[in-house]
Scaffold this active site. Structure first.
Site, PDB file in Angstrom:
ATOM      1  N   ASP A  41      45.510  40.991  39.638  1.00 16.82           N
ATOM      2  CA  ASP A  41      46.222  40.473  38.308  1.00 16.82           C
ATOM      3  C   ASP A  41      45.481  41.392  37.088  1.00 16.82           C
ATOM      4  O   ASP A  41      44.413  42.015  37.354  1.00 16.82           O
ATOM      5  CB  ASP A  41      45.979  39.056  37.855  1.00 16.82           C
ATOM      6  CG  ASP A  41      46.808  38.717  37.014  1.00 16.82           C
ATOM      7  OD1 ASP A  41      48.050  39.415  36.529  1.00 16.82           O
ATOM      8  OD2 ASP A  41      47.200  37.637  36.489  1.00 16.82           O
ATOM      9  N   GLU A  48      45.301  45.667  32.076  1.00 15.22           N
ATOM     10  CA  GLU A  48      45.791  46.444  30.824  1.00 15.22           C
ATOM     11  C   GLU A  48      45.083  46.152  29.526  1.00 15.22           C
ATOM     12  O   GLU A  48      45.359  46.306  28.357  1.00 15.22           O
ATOM     13  CB  GLU A  48      47.312  46.092  30.856  1.00 15.22           C
ATOM     14  CG  GLU A  48      47.636  44.527  30.492  1.00 15.22           C
ATOM     15  CD  GLU A  48      47.403  43.517  31.610  1.00 15.22           C
ATOM     16  OE1 GLU A  48      46.663  42.601  31.402  1.00 15.22           O
ATOM     17  OE2 GLU A  48      47.780  43.769  32.719  1.00 15.22           O
ATOM     18  N   ASP A  71      54.887  38.567  33.955  1.00 16.55           N
ATOM     19  CA  ASP A  71      54.899  37.120  33.388  1.00 16.55           C
ATOM     20  C   ASP A  71      56.046  36.978  32.735  1.00 16.55           C
ATOM     21  O   ASP A  71      56.048  36.913  31.537  1.00 16.55           O
ATOM     22  CB  ASP A  71      53.576  36.619  32.878  1.00 16.55           C
ATOM     23  CG  ASP A  71      52.308  36.743  33.502  1.00 16.55           C
ATOM     24  OD1 ASP A  71      52.482  37.055  34.649  1.00 16.55           O
ATOM     25  OD2 ASP A  71      51.463  36.770  32.995  1.00 16.55           O
TER      26      ASP A  71
END
Length: 748
Positions: A461, A464, A527
């Site tokens: 995950d 960024e 998400d």
């Protein structure tokens, strides 16, 4: 309750800045008056497979494919500067992994360009001259070099330490449409917009008003906007069969607002990129991915069936497993996100970012893994590049945050303190992957914590959130920000390789950058909200899937039914209430069966969302489409092989195979699974039919055998689409398609 909710919404709708877009701001551009001057005569140069022409009469530079010479790859505007420069001053704010950017330039603006010399130097063509304006005069150099028969590199450098912004612009036409740019979740065609190249949190709601506005008012940037994406890539291909990309990692943007031109901006004194020659979109993608990298192969077991996402401990998982077995569900793996323990936050359920098996939650972990393996099922987990202080965690055995902090392995603030980032109820700090020692240490953490615990895969995950003002072991954080996803992808692949699991384990990533695909075997779309909408719901995931596929993110998928359930109340009354419905979950499962992966996620608030195990009807339909997914294993594996060898996406925009059809870029809620299948899922609630666009040719409905389409032209038809039979078609005469349709008839 209804009156209060309407009053709340009316308040925000009445605000004058309701439609405010939190995208990056620039207060100057080359679209205004600029000029190029030169005393050079008209000349033509051949550079490998490319022809470069300076037209003295038009004061215009153009680049053609040598064969055919009428194919223009790039062309400056007649009489207008094609290189500009200046000095910018950026204002950047960060909230968690979201960034709000405003760029000012009021110190120097160099909009006038002279072309003083053009000559061949060491097999490259070099252009030199001056850039000037009321407050500047600087020298520049443009160099072109043919790297391959398909790729021409351009390199612009301004020799002045005061310059930190370089611009290049070129001609376009109103009918030229720009596609790609990584995962773009709202707009498939980016003509008429300015596209920032910034890896960032996507945000939640992303323009779904008035909720997006309200969330941004509460937490600036939290909702994001139409352009925010985890995987922004500086690559575009157009409907005129032109393509180019930047090699810069610094923040950049593509201004496509003027229908007659396009402008590239880079926060640097150097702008480097490549133009690509090709006659088809697939040619252009293949040449681009030759540079950017092509995804490694996923293990064969991955195609076997569903990746079942569950949390809640061994007994609960075993119970659901038995229910799935009773339905004959093909299962490739169990993805257990909370293997390291979970915590409750205002955002919902979150994990402890201290990567060790939680003995309280999973006292029988080893036996669970063994029992899965005995039935050919793999165990997958979760990891990210953050560490959080686990001193207060029950059953903590090893505090990874403290180890990394004490060894100087964490991203730091300028004062040397760990750069802690709010993560929704707790803070986390990124591992400094520019530090070779930290990189190797974290790689060993993944091997010892995940792989040695029996995992054959994991969600890798984040990636960024690197702050622009961070202190790193190596490099300027502003330039490394867009590189961090590549470093994170490389670390995960090296961990798999060094553990001897290359080809037998898989990490799937959310963040992406220009060259991360050479390391990432699989992406997922991040998400999304548990909604249907085009801003941040299921429709947006489809747009991201197809735009990413055009950009070299060839193997990609989504959380079935979305992730983010969001509920907010005022004075005890619910004014925001987004949760996954049964229908959304079922339709999400239907469409995911025709993508690269069939994987569910319980969501940030599992109790709020409808789950595949919530009732027997949902469980039955979920199991059925896992079987549909498994029926396509051999065909899908061929597509994965094409992605590995050529960079072709598994889920393909119609544009890739029908580029001359103007409808191919308009209908981006449909796609092709390879060249053989047309997928047009139901993307609105309460629908039992779907209006489908059929590209030229005949298409066979896989559920009924009815033939649709026209051999001579594209056509539209309204198709039955009851739950359980999404509009899916194969090409008439397709052997793969006929085999699949016959297999469907055997399913219960």
């Amino acid at each position: 309750m209804t009156a209060l909710r309407l009053a709340f919404l009316s308040f925000f709708l009445a605000q004058p800045c309701m439609a405010r877009d939190w995208s990056p701001r620039h207060d100057w551009t080359g679209r205004d008056v600029s000029e190029v001057t030169s005393l050079l005569p008209t000349s033509v140069w051949k550079l490998g497979a490319f022809q470069i022409t300076w037209d003295a009469n038009k004061a215009e530079l153009s680049i053609h494919e040598a064969t055919p010479v009428d194919k223009v790859m790039w062309q400056s505007r007649p009489g207008r500067a094609f290189v500009l420069a200046g000095r910018g001053q950026a204002s950047i704010t960060q909230w968690r992994g979201s960034f709000t950017i405003h760029d000012k330039s009021d110190q120097m603006k160099c909009r006038q360009q002279s072309v003083d010399s053009i000559e061949v130097v060491n097999e490259s063509l070099q252009i030199q001259g001056m850039l000037s304006g009321p407050d500047c005069r600087v020298a520049y150099t443009v160099k072109f070099e043919a790297l391959t028969a398909e790729r021409l590199q351009f390199h612009i450098h301004v020799a002045d330490p005061n310059v930190n912004r370089v611009f290049m612009n070129f001609q376009s036409t109103p009918d030229e449409h720009f596609l790609g740019f990584g995962e773009q979740f709202t707009h498939f065609d980016l003509k008429g917009r300015t596209v920032p190249i910034l890896s960032t949190e996507q945000g939640h709601l992303r323009g779904l008003q008035p909720y997006s506005f309200a969330l941004n008012r509460i937490s600036r940037g939290a909702a994001g906007n139409w352009s925010t994406t985890y995987a922004a890539l500086p690559f575009t291909l157009t409907t005129r069969m032109r393509a180019l990309f930047l090699e810069n990692s610094e923040y950049s943007s593509f201004d496509l607002e003027d229908t007659s031109m396009a402008e590239i901006r880079v926060w640097s004194s150097t702008l480097t990129g490549q133009m690509i020659a090709g006659s088809t979109p697939l040619d252009l993608i293949e040449s681009f991915t030759e540079y950017s990298g092509r995804l490694p192969r996923v293990p064969r077991w991955f195609h076997k069936g569903a990746i079942i996402g569950l949390m809640g401990g061994g007994p609960f998982i075993r119970d659901i497993w038995q229910r799935l077995k009773a339905k004959g569900t093909p299962i490739a793996g169990f993805w257990i996100q909370d293997w390291q323990g979970k915590r409750q936050t205002p955002f919902g359920i979150r994990m402890w970012w201290n990567w060790e098996v939680d003995d309280n939650a999973y006292p029988d972990w080893s036996q669970l893994v063994q029992d899965f393996a005995a039935e050919g099922i793999n165990t997958l987990g979760y990891v990210n590049p953050f560490l959080t202080d686990a001193a207060s965690k029950p059953n903590m055995k090893r505090n990874l945050f403290a180890e990394a902090r004490d060894r100087g392995f964490l991203v730091q603030k300028q004062n040397g303190a760990p750069y802690e980032i709010d993560s929704g109820g707790f803070t986390g700090t990124l591992v400094d992957l520019t530090n070779p020692e930290a990189f190797d240490w974290y790689k060993k953490v993944i091997i010892s914590s995940l792989i040695d615990a029996g995992m054959k895969g994991w969600m890798a995950d984040f990636g960024e959130a690197l702050p622009f003002d961070a202190k790193l072991h190596h490099g300027d954080a502003a330039a490394v920000h867009n590189l961090y996803p590549e470093l994170w992808a490389r670390l995960n692949r090296e961990a798999i390789r060094e553990a001897g699991l290359e080809g037998d384990a898989v990490a799937f990533l959310r963040a992406g950058s220009l060259r991360s695909s050479r390391h990432a075997p699989l992406y997922w779309l991040g998400d999304q909200m548990t909604t249907w909408d085009e801003h941040d719901g299921m429709k947006s995931a489809i747009t991201g899937l197809l735009s990413g596929g055009l950009s070299g993110l060839s193997v990609n998928h989504m959380d079935i039914g979305g992730l983010i359930a969001l509920r907010r109340s005022v004075a005890g009354w619910p004014v925001i209430n987004f949760a996954r419905t049964k229908e959304l979950l079922q339709r999400g499962a239907e469409l995911s069966a025709f993508t690269a992966a069939y994987r569910n996620h319980e969501g940030n608030s599992p109790d709020a969302n409808h789950q595949f195990y919530s009732d027997d009807e949902t469980l039955t339909s979920f199991a059925r489409f896992a079987k549909v997914f498994a029926l396509l294993a051999d065909y899908r594996e061929q597509l994965f092989d094409e992605a590995h060898r050529h960079g072709y996406p598994v889920a393909r925009s119609l544009f890739l195979h029908y580029p001359a059809d103007p409808e191919s870029i308009k209908n981006h809620y449909q796609w092709l699974l390879g060249p053989e299948f047309l997928i047009a899922p139901v993307v609105d609630p309460g629908q039992s039919t779907r209006k489908v666009y059929f590209p030229k040719g005949q298409w066979v409905h896989v559920w009924s055998g009815r033939i649709y389409g026209d051999e001579q032209t594209g056509s539209w038809s309204t198709v039955p689409a009851p739950l359980g039979e999404p509009p899916v078609f194969h090409k008439h005469g397709s052997v793969v398609g006929e085999t699949f349709r016959k297999s469907l008839l055997q399913l219960p």
